[in-house]
Each structure stands twice: as C-alpha cells, then as structure tokens.
Design a protein around this motif. Structure first.
Motif, PDB file in Angstrom:
ATOM      1  N   UNK A  63      10.371  -2.760   9.497  1.00  0.00           N
ATOM      2  CA  UNK A  63      10.548  -4.012   9.689  1.00  0.00           C
ATOM      3  C   UNK A  63      10.376  -4.100  11.084  1.00  0.00           C
ATOM      4  N   UNK A  64       9.462  -5.225  11.373  1.00  0.00           N
ATOM      5  CA  UNK A  64       9.346  -5.773  12.969  1.00  0.00           C
ATOM      6  C   UNK A  64       9.960  -7.106  13.094  1.00  0.00           C
ATOM      7  N   UNK A  68      12.963   2.941   9.284  1.00  0.00           N
ATOM      8  CA  UNK A  68      13.797   3.578   8.114  1.00  0.00           C
ATOM      9  C   UNK A  68      13.141   4.930   7.678  1.00  0.00           C
ATOM     10  N   UNK A  69      13.926   5.980   7.729  1.00  0.00           N
ATOM     11  CA  UNK A  69      13.672   7.304   7.310  1.00  0.00           C
ATOM     12  C   UNK A  69      12.955   7.302   5.723  1.00  0.00           C
ATOM     13  N   UNK A  70      11.839   7.934   5.671  1.00  0.00           N
ATOM     14  CA  UNK A  70      11.353   7.946   4.308  1.00  0.00           C
ATOM     15  C   UNK A  70      10.783   9.327   3.919  1.00  0.00           C
ATOM     16  N   UNK A  91       8.738  -9.027   9.775  1.00  0.00           N
ATOM     17  CA  UNK A  91       7.583  -8.492   8.960  1.00  0.00           C
ATOM     18  C   UNK A  91       8.041  -7.024   8.559  1.00  0.00           C
ATOM     19  N   UNK A  92       7.593  -6.768   7.226  1.00  0.00           N
ATOM     20  CA  UNK A  92       8.167  -5.664   6.454  1.00  0.00           C
ATOM     21  C   UNK A  92       6.880  -5.142   6.161  1.00  0.00           C
ATOM     22  N   UNK A  93       6.705  -3.573   6.220  1.00  0.00           N
ATOM     23  CA  UNK A  93       5.486  -2.921   5.750  1.00  0.00           C
ATOM     24  C   UNK A  93       5.896  -1.466   5.520  1.00  0.00           C
ATOM     25  N   UNK A  94       4.952  -1.167   4.473  1.00  0.00           N
ATOM     26  CA  UNK A  94       4.957   0.418   3.949  1.00  0.00           C
ATOM     27  C   UNK A  94       3.879   1.014   5.094  1.00  0.00           C
ATOM     28  N   UNK A  95       4.250   2.001   5.783  1.00  0.00           N
ATOM     29  CA  UNK A  95       3.424   2.710   6.461  1.00  0.00           C
ATOM     30  C   UNK A  95       2.951   4.301   5.974  1.00  0.00           C
ATOM     31  N   UNK A  96       1.754   4.657   5.777  1.00  0.00           N
ATOM     32  CA  UNK A  96       1.630   6.006   5.234  1.00  0.00           C
ATOM     33  C   UNK A  96       0.871   6.761   6.196  1.00  0.00           C
ATOM     34  N   UNK A  98      -2.372   4.189   6.822  1.00  0.00           N
ATOM     35  CA  UNK A  98      -2.419   3.383   6.142  1.00  0.00           C
ATOM     36  C   UNK A  98      -1.280   2.350   6.093  1.00  0.00           C
ATOM     37  N   UNK A  99      -1.208   1.157   5.944  1.00  0.00           N
ATOM     38  CA  UNK A  99      -0.363  -0.005   6.069  1.00  0.00           C
ATOM     39  C   UNK A  99      -0.421  -0.938   4.838  1.00  0.00           C
ATOM     40  N   UNK A 100       0.579  -1.213   4.148  1.00  0.00           N
ATOM     41  CA  UNK A 100       0.760  -2.122   3.199  1.00  0.00           C
ATOM     42  C   UNK A 100       1.811  -3.359   3.729  1.00  0.00           C
ATOM     43  N   UNK A 101       1.383  -4.560   4.077  1.00  0.00           N
ATOM     44  CA  UNK A 101       2.462  -5.394   4.506  1.00  0.00           C
ATOM     45  C   UNK A 101       3.148  -6.085   3.220  1.00  0.00           C
ATOM     46  N   UNK A 102       4.339  -6.009   3.189  1.00  0.00           N
ATOM     47  CA  UNK A 102       5.124  -6.478   1.911  1.00  0.00           C
ATOM     48  C   UNK A 102       5.399  -7.954   2.291  1.00  0.00           C
TER      49      UNK A 102
END
Length: 132
Positions: free
Chosen positions: A42-43, A23-25, A106-111, A60-64
């Motif tokens: 989202x995987x 998803x574009x961020x 699986x949903x995650x924020x990726x920086x 850096x990844x944060x798994x939601x």
C-alpha cells in the motif's frame, strides 16, 4: 515432504530498501518458496519509492485500488499511469520509481521471481533527482 501453506497479509510488515513498507507475504523466508515471492503493498498518498531495479528478476504487479505513476527507463525517461484493475510487467534490471500522487492510497499485489524479495533490489540514488 512439501505442503501447501497460507498466510494473511498484514500480520507482519517490513521496510523495503525501496522506501516502502510491505506486508509480508509469500517468500523463501515465510514459506520456503524456491523461485517466487508475492507481497501486498500500500502506497500512501504522496508516497514515492527510491529509484531502483531488481537485478536478474522480473516483476509483475496487479493494482487493486487507487491510481499511481511509475517512471521507468535508464534515465527514468518514461512515465506510465496505472489504476485499479491493471497489470504491470517490469523486466529484470529495468530502473523504475513508483509514486502515488494521491489523494487516495494505492494497493497492489507484487510478484517477483526472486524468492528473497529484497535480495535483488539495487538502489539507484543517481536517478532519484531526475523525477520531481
């Protein structure tokens, strides 16, 4: 003049070289970012990326939500299980391959330190067959 901006993930999605839809961020393309990008991923159950690395850029990844597995190392010889509430750091140039064994997404924020996000992606097809 610079200004603060916001974006709601989900408005636009794009196919990454790694084999996932993102998803574009926040990136250079969407916000004019100079040194960082941040996206929502989202995987789906059973989803697996192509083996890859990010040349010269840290991740850096944060798994939601959900549970995932990441294989990493020069021959993907290491295995890391991750779950909701955990953070992952991937140094620049480290080969890795994330996978969702299911049964939930699986949903995650990726920086990443690459403001273009996809520009530093280097696919490693010679490693794809090492993980079954």
């Amino acid at each position: 003049m610079t200004s603060c901006q916001k974006i709601r993930p989900g408005a636009n999605a794009y196919a990454g070289k790694q084999g996932f839809s993102y998803f574009e961020g926040i990136s250079r393309e969407t916000m004019g970012a100079q040194a960082v990008c941040m996206h929502l991923l989202t995987i789906p159950p059973g989803g697996r990326a192509r083996a890859h690395k990010h040349a010269t850029h840290e991740t850096a990844i944060y798994v939601l939500s959900g549970q995932a597995v990441m294989f990493w190392g020069e021959r993907l010889e290491h295995r890391m299980e991750t779950g909701a509430g955990e953070m992952i750091y991937i140094p620049a140039d480290v080969p890795h391959l994330p996978w969702n064994p299911g049964p939930d997404p699986v949903t995650a924020v990726i920086a990443r330190t690459d403001p273009h996000e996809q520009e530093s992606v280097v696919l490693l097809p010679e490693l794809d067959g090492l993980v079954e």
